[in-house]
Write a protein that holds these residues in place. Structure first.
Motif, PDB file in Angstrom:
ATOM      1  N   UNK A 285      -6.229  14.123  22.651  1.00 63.19           N
ATOM      2  CA  UNK A 285      -5.238  14.857  23.647  1.00 63.19           C
ATOM      3  C   UNK A 285      -4.428  13.877  24.546  1.00 63.19           C
ATOM      4  N   UNK A 286      -3.435  12.952  24.844  1.00 61.82           N
ATOM      5  CA  UNK A 286      -2.749  12.655  25.670  1.00 61.82           C
ATOM      6  C   UNK A 286      -2.996  12.353  27.129  1.00 61.82           C
ATOM      7  N   UNK A 287      -4.492  11.932  26.923  1.00 59.16           N
ATOM      8  CA  UNK A 287      -5.102  11.965  28.137  1.00 59.16           C
ATOM      9  C   UNK A 287      -5.362  10.317  28.472  1.00 59.16           C
ATOM     10  N   UNK A 288      -4.176   9.101  28.337  1.00 62.50           N
ATOM     11  CA  UNK A 288      -4.148   8.236  28.452  1.00 62.50           C
ATOM     12  C   UNK A 288      -4.774   7.601  29.340  1.00 62.50           C
ATOM     13  N   UNK A 289      -4.687   8.432  30.767  1.00 57.16           N
ATOM     14  CA  UNK A 289      -5.522   7.831  31.876  1.00 57.16           C
ATOM     15  C   UNK A 289      -7.182   7.052  31.733  1.00 57.16           C
ATOM     16  N   UNK A 290      -7.254   8.646  31.359  1.00 64.15           N
ATOM     17  CA  UNK A 290      -9.018   8.504  31.405  1.00 64.15           C
ATOM     18  C   UNK A 290      -9.023   7.857  30.034  1.00 64.15           C
TER      19      UNK A 290
ATOM     20  N   UNK B  66       0.811   3.575  28.595  1.00 61.42           N
ATOM     21  CA  UNK B  66       1.523   4.856  28.522  1.00 61.42           C
ATOM     22  C   UNK B  66       0.958   5.645  29.238  1.00 61.42           C
ATOM     23  N   UNK B  67      -0.209   4.695  30.259  1.00 63.58           N
ATOM     24  CA  UNK B  67      -0.872   5.672  31.232  1.00 63.58           C
ATOM     25  C   UNK B  67       0.519   5.440  32.925  1.00 63.58           C
ATOM     26  N   UNK B  68      -0.069   7.189  33.537  1.00 59.97           N
ATOM     27  CA  UNK B  68       1.514   7.476  34.426  1.00 59.97           C
ATOM     28  C   UNK B  68       0.812   6.578  35.465  1.00 59.97           C
TER      29      UNK B  68
END
Length: 91
Positions: free
Chosen positions: A51-56, A79-81
């Protein structure tokens, strides 16, 4: 979505396979919450990454050793923001 939630409660070994096959039809947030309640960290990481939620996904991998996969970690850490999550994960 509901079948995935039932799998997390009753047949946890089928959750990952179900998520991979039916990802496009799942309500990801509901299934992730259910995976976290059932402490199924690897499916949760997979869903976050898909789901492209790389931080989580990085956060879950650093907090729970059973979900850590080096290749997934290296892919997602780039890819973490949020810089703070990145520094905590690396240290």
């Amino acid at each position: 979505t509901e079948l995935a939630i039932l799998y997390t409660k009753h047949v946890p070994e089928k959750v990952m396979e179900h998520c991979k096959v039916f990802f496009s039809k799942l309500n990801v947030s509901k299934v992730v919450r259910s995976c976290e309640r059932a402490r199924l960290w690897s499916p949760a990481v997979y869903l976050y990454m898909a789901d492209k939620q790389f931080d989580n996904s990085v956060k879950v991998m650093t907090e729970h050793a059973s979900a850590f996969d080096n290749d997934l970690f290296l892919d997602s850490i780039m890819k973490v923001r949020n810089g703070e999550i990145m520094y905590k994960a690396v240290n």
